[in-house]
Write a protein that holds these residues in place. Structure first.
Motif, short mmCIF file in Angstrom:
data_model
loop_
_atom_site.label_atom_id
_atom_site.label_comp_id
_atom_site.label_asym_id
_atom_site.label_seq_id
_atom_site.Cartn_x
_atom_site.Cartn_y
_atom_site.Cartn_z
N PHE A 57 0.61 -1.26 0.05
CA PHE A 57 -0.44 -0.41 -0.13
C PHE A 57 1.03 1.13 0.25
O PHE A 57 0.36 2.40 0.01
CB PHE A 57 -1.31 0.03 1.17
N GLU A 58 2.39 1.38 -0.32
CA GLU A 58 3.18 2.57 -0.28
C GLU A 58 2.53 3.43 -1.93
O GLU A 58 2.03 2.47 -2.20
CB GLU A 58 4.39 2.05 -0.70
N LYS A 59 2.58 4.61 -1.43
CA LYS A 59 2.34 5.64 -1.92
C LYS A 59 3.77 5.64 -3.40
O LYS A 59 4.30 5.06 -2.93
CB LYS A 59 2.19 6.88 -1.59
N GLU A 68 3.50 10.31 -7.90
CA GLU A 68 1.91 9.84 -7.97
C GLU A 68 1.11 10.44 -9.33
O GLU A 68 0.50 9.43 -9.85
CB GLU A 68 1.53 9.66 -6.74
N HIS A 103 2.60 5.19 2.92
CA HIS A 103 1.62 4.45 2.44
C HIS A 103 0.81 5.16 2.29
O HIS A 103 0.24 5.91 3.33
CB HIS A 103 1.81 3.05 3.61
N ASP A 104 -0.99 4.23 1.73
CA ASP A 104 -2.07 4.79 1.73
C ASP A 104 -2.16 4.85 3.38
O ASP A 104 -2.01 3.26 3.79
CB ASP A 104 -2.82 3.95 0.50
N SER A 105 -3.31 5.73 3.30
CA SER A 105 -3.72 4.96 4.91
C SER A 105 -5.11 3.97 4.56
O SER A 105 -5.45 2.94 3.75
CB SER A 105 -5.25 6.53 5.58
N ASP A 121 -8.25 4.31 3.40
CA ASP A 121 -8.11 4.65 1.94
C ASP A 121 -8.22 3.05 1.07
O ASP A 121 -8.52 2.86 -0.02
CB ASP A 121 -6.78 5.58 1.06
N VAL A 122 -7.72 2.45 1.59
CA VAL A 122 -7.45 0.97 0.60
C VAL A 122 -7.81 -0.11 1.79
O VAL A 122 -8.00 -0.83 1.40
CB VAL A 122 -6.05 1.19 0.32
#
Length: 155
Positions: A45-47, A73, A121-123, A126-127
């Motif tokens: 889930f890394e940005k 991104e 990473h995305d919270s 969010d995922v």
């Protein structure tokens, strides 16, 4: 109107059965299990890091005019469509590292990473759906493997 072949019917039936089974797995998962999966798999889930590279074109032993390219991104997908090899090389570099990308015309691009900012990473919020989907697939695949193994040992 063309009728379905037996194979078409079979594959459609199997896909339907798989979707029903995955739905059962998904419905059995708690939010705590999904949150734990997310915590254990943060790398998934890394940005996209913000990567800045200097690109120096070379052709016939001569350097061309260099340019700076920033990948983030918002731009990574478009840049990959334009020049996937260059972007793949750039994303694999840490600050100070260089890569040489050969182009189809025999020229080269010398790519030097000048800056890299970790975007985190995305919270979880969010995922959540992505984590749920990945955990569902992981549990489903594990159950299928377990049953195949059990069947092959009893045969």
């Amino acid at each position: 109107v063309t009728g379905m072949t037996f194979w078409d019917f079979y594959t459609e039936y199997i896909l339907h059965a798989e979707n029903l089974l995955k739905k059962n797995v998904r419905d059995s998962l708690s939010i705590d299990e999904v949150r734990a999966y997310y915590g254990e798999h943060l790398d998934q889930f890394e940005k996209q890091d913000v990567v800045t590279v200097q690109v120096l074109p070379w052709q016939d032993g001569r350097a061309g005019e260099s340019y700076v390219l920033t990948i983030d991104e918002d731009s990574v997908r478009v840049l990959q469509e334009q020049d996937d090899e260059l972007i793949a090389a750039a994303l694999g570099l840490e600050v100070g590292q260089e890569a040489l990308v050969e182009l189809t015309d025999g020229s080269y691009l010398q790519v030097t990473c000048t800056d890299r900012v970790d975007s985190g990473h995305d919270s979880f919020d969010d995922v959540t759906q992505a984590a749920l989907s990945q955990l569902t697939t992981e549990r489903f695949d594990a159950e299928v493997r377990k049953r195949i193994d059990a069947g092959s040992h009893s045969a």
